[in-house]
Design an enzyme around this catalytic site. Structure first.
Site: not given
Length: 321
Positions: A112, A139, A142, A234, A274, A302
């Site tokens: 990450r 991402h 996700q 987001d 998310c 997730r």
């Protein structure tokens, strides 16, 4: 009735750098496996017994770290947290050299970080699977959880209208690629000057032609949300953009997902985010906590989607699920 087993999906690429790496069928196979992995009887299947996942973090995390670590434990393996400041990466060792070292110790690596190029360099030099846990550009993990949630609610992805409202960032990039791959119509509404990069649009349009999906880029949130089955947003200032927060707040006026905006969607729409959310900025609490919100189901997924990915990349391919 006899239990029906399936073999682990065989992926064409040994790493997950972006969803562009996989075909639509491979994505659907991963989602099918994730839904099976979520069943209580499969929660603690030791499919990765003795396997070790190294987790490199250059960005802070709640969901990514906990879901990958818990997933590896539930699968009978072990997850090792690697903060770059506690490794030689923090002193300038290259990602390529790090990959060659870690390949001798581990069975897989999740990273990450900020730059997509770091993930690519790691994967290029690694002999074990590398998973993109988040970069400034993508991402993908996700989105696997997002699509799994949509499947649980609607039973299908193809033909659904997906509306993304807000900043064109790593989430919108991955959603564009993923939706185009699996045949979902996607409308993205951003303020002027905050539209997706052309290279992402070009890639998504290419995949959309193959799947029959449509891609609409607009500056009008109402146009994007009209008759949408899924509304997604987001934060307006992502990690690393904190200094722009006040400026962005002004530019994004009118892009808040609220009850007036969602009233234009399909009556059975779902709201997704998310997380973490900045309540009363990009979304109101009334929508986030309302009856159409699936954000916490999405967050839990997730774990299940990533377990499916870990199994597909790291388990013995002869194992039956």
């Amino acid at each position: 009735m006899a239990t029906v087993y399936q073999t682990i999906p065989q992926l064409s690429q040994p790493h997950l750098l972006t969803l562009a790496d996989y075909s639509a069928q491979e994505i659907l196979d991963l989602l099918d496996l994730a839904i099976k992995m979520k069943k209580p009887e499969n929660k603690h299947r030791p499919l990765l017994q003795g396997k070790i996942l190294g987790m490199i973090f250059e960005k802070s995390s709640t969901r990514t770290r906990i879901s990958f670590e818990a997933g590896m434990l539930q699968l009978g393996g072990h997850a090792m947290y690697l903060n770059t400041q506690d490794t030689q990466l923090g002193r300038g060792e290259t990602y390529g050299d790090t990959a060659r070292i870690l390949s001798g110790y581990l069975d897989g690596v999740m990273i990450r970080t900020f730059k997509q190029e770091a993930v690519v360099e790691l994967a290029t030099n690694s002999t074990v699977p590398v998973i993109n846990g988040l970069t400034d550009d993508y991402h993908p993990c996700q989105v696997l959880a997002d699509f799994m949630t949509i499947l649980e609610v609607f039973g299908t992805l193809k033909g659904k209208k997906f509306a993304y409202i807000g900043d064109a960032n790593n989430m919108s990039n991955s959603l564009m690629i993923g939706a185009a791959k699996v045949g979902m119509d996607l409308s993205i509404a951003t303020p002027a000057g905050y539209a997706p990069n052309q290279w992402v649009i070009d890639a998504a349009e290419g995949f959309a032609k193959e799947s029959g999906a449509t891609l609409t880029i607009t500056t009008d949130p109402k146009e994007a949300v009209n008759d949408a089955h899924i509304i997604y947003t987001d934060v307006w200032a992502s990690m690393g953009q904190e200094e722009e927060a006040a400026e962005r707040l002004a530019h994004f006026e009118g892009f808040q997902v609220n009850e007036a905006l969602t009233a234009l969607a399909d009556p059975n729409y779902i709201f997704m985010h998310c997380l973490p959310a900045h309540r009363e900025e990009e979304v109101t609490t009334a929508v986030l906590e309302g009856p159409h919100s699936v954000v916490f189901q999405e967050a839990e997924n997730r774990l299940h989607a990533q377990k499916a990915l870990l199994v597909a990349l790291m388990a013995d391919p002869s194992i039956e699920i």
